[in-house]
Write a protein that holds these residues in place. Sequence first.
Motif, PDB file in Angstrom:
ATOM      1  N   LEU A   1     -53.847 -46.294   1.865  1.00 43.07           N
ATOM      2  CA  LEU A   1     -53.546 -44.892   1.662  1.00 43.07           C
ATOM      3  C   LEU A   1     -54.056 -43.812   0.665  1.00 43.07           C
ATOM      4  O   LEU A   1     -54.245 -44.240  -0.432  1.00 43.07           O
ATOM      5  N   PHE A   2     -54.246 -42.668   1.051  1.00 37.86           N
ATOM      6  CA  PHE A   2     -55.091 -42.019   0.176  1.00 37.86           C
ATOM      7  C   PHE A   2     -54.347 -40.576   0.128  1.00 37.86           C
ATOM      8  O   PHE A   2     -54.011 -39.819   1.169  1.00 37.86           O
TER       9      PHE A   2
ATOM     10  N   ALA B   1     -55.424 -42.489  10.335  1.00 36.05           N
ATOM     11  CA  ALA B   1     -54.694 -41.117  10.569  1.00 36.05           C
ATOM     12  C   ALA B   1     -54.791 -40.033   9.767  1.00 36.05           C
ATOM     13  O   ALA B   1     -54.931 -40.600   8.373  1.00 36.05           O
ATOM     14  N   VAL B   2     -54.609 -38.767   9.819  1.00 35.12           N
ATOM     15  CA  VAL B   2     -54.377 -37.763   8.949  1.00 35.12           C
ATOM     16  C   VAL B   2     -53.040 -37.238   8.946  1.00 35.12           C
ATOM     17  O   VAL B   2     -52.692 -36.546   9.942  1.00 35.12           O
TER      18      VAL B   2
ATOM     19  N   VAL C   1     -49.767 -35.236  12.879  1.00 35.46           N
ATOM     20  CA  VAL C   1     -50.282 -36.344  12.421  1.00 35.46           C
ATOM     21  C   VAL C   1     -51.651 -36.564  13.306  1.00 35.46           C
ATOM     22  O   VAL C   1     -51.080 -36.705  14.788  1.00 35.46           O
ATOM     23  N   ARG C   2     -52.788 -36.766  13.143  1.00 37.34           N
ATOM     24  CA  ARG C   2     -53.862 -36.774  13.873  1.00 37.34           C
ATOM     25  C   ARG C   2     -54.442 -38.202  13.807  1.00 37.34           C
ATOM     26  O   ARG C   2     -54.710 -38.665  12.643  1.00 37.34           O
TER      27      ARG C   2
ATOM     28  N   ILE D   1     -52.087 -33.354   2.410  1.00 34.61           N
ATOM     29  CA  ILE D   1     -52.541 -34.183   3.402  1.00 34.61           C
ATOM     30  C   ILE D   1     -52.337 -35.805   2.907  1.00 34.61           C
ATOM     31  O   ILE D   1     -52.646 -35.919   1.655  1.00 34.61           O
ATOM     32  N   VAL D   2     -52.016 -36.739   3.493  1.00 31.91           N
ATOM     33  CA  VAL D   2     -52.169 -38.263   3.308  1.00 31.91           C
ATOM     34  C   VAL D   2     -53.049 -38.678   4.333  1.00 31.91           C
ATOM     35  O   VAL D   2     -52.988 -38.404   5.502  1.00 31.91           O
ATOM     36  N   ILE D   3     -54.167 -39.353   3.964  1.00 38.79           N
ATOM     37  CA  ILE D   3     -55.211 -40.133   4.976  1.00 38.79           C
ATOM     38  C   ILE D   3     -54.708 -41.703   4.952  1.00 38.79           C
ATOM     39  O   ILE D   3     -54.329 -42.229   3.986  1.00 38.79           O
ATOM     40  N   VAL D   4     -54.591 -41.964   6.178  1.00 42.53           N
ATOM     41  CA  VAL D   4     -54.210 -43.533   6.233  1.00 42.53           C
ATOM     42  C   VAL D   4     -55.238 -44.569   6.959  1.00 42.53           C
ATOM     43  O   VAL D   4     -55.510 -43.979   8.110  1.00 42.53           O
ATOM     44  N   VAL D   5     -55.792 -45.308   6.544  1.00 45.97           N
ATOM     45  CA  VAL D   5     -56.606 -46.031   7.133  1.00 45.97           C
ATOM     46  C   VAL D   5     -56.295 -47.634   7.446  1.00 45.97           C
ATOM     47  O   VAL D   5     -55.969 -48.330   6.408  1.00 45.97           O
TER      48      VAL D   5
END
Length: 280
Positions: free
Chosen positions: A160-161, A185-186, A197-198, A219-223
């Motif tokens: 998570l970023f 997901a973004v 949530v994309r 924004i949070v980026i989840v990988v």
Amino acid sequence: MRLAPGLYLVATPIGNLGDVGLRALAVLGAADRICCEDTRVTGKLLARYKIRARLEPYYDHNAETARPVILAALRHGERVALVSDAGTPLISDPGYKLVCAALAEGLSVTAIPGPSALLTALLLSGQPPDRFFFAGFLPRQPIARRRTLAGWASLDATLLFYEAPARLAATLADMAEILGSRSAAVARELTKLHEEVRRGRLTELAAHYELAGSPRGEIVIVVGPPVPAAPPTEDEIDRRLHDAVAALGVREAARELAVESGLPRQMLYRRALAIRNRAR
Ligand code: SAM
């Protein structure tokens, strides 16, 4: 509400003011002072719940001078609440040094848990929540950012970023290149009117934001975690052994492929021997 003296770490909403907890409101209403990043932002929350309080700024640039004042207040038996502009204090926000200093003096520290963007994003991401690594903000410099990502590429966990909109497309492109095109997901504007949530592969998300430009908001980026490579088929094993036997001989070919693939060395040795015997 009667509060015991001490430092209270109070989580506040990440957008929707209705998300504030009952205990958070009680503590904010009873504290002798509330230390916050921006008095106007916290003032809005307090006004919504008709809480009158003494607000004092505690943010990155005044922390060194504000901290001794807060510690002195705690020593005198005050009830001090610490909040950030949004979410949970200390999480990519000020407060860690204050907590360490209070604990070192044996002062009471309590947390009133509540919203945080990282957990909200994880819940909605569609990525495995059982093991995750919160990486905070990546370095702004592309070289340092790529080096940091490379260091985490083999972590078997959801990553998570936090990221700024202006850097989103470039960061996603670096992620796709360095982490591989994982599912991701973004999560944007969580709990707010324009929550979105994309979800998709990192390559798809990078292409989308490259084309669409920087989105608005937070924004949070989840990988997702790395996908384990499928084990090689028998044909692939034989093809690789065939080349390796010619170059290295049977024993060394089997040893090398065993290290690379994790397959049993004895089995590879038998196959390599058969390949050599067929070739004679
Ligand atoms: N302490 C906060 C928490 O517990 O989430 C984080 C504070 S950090 C300075 C701010 C970053 O958190 C934003 O740049 C964004 O990456 C993320 N964030 C905060 N609120 C958000 C929201 N409503 N939706 C998506 N991301 C959010």
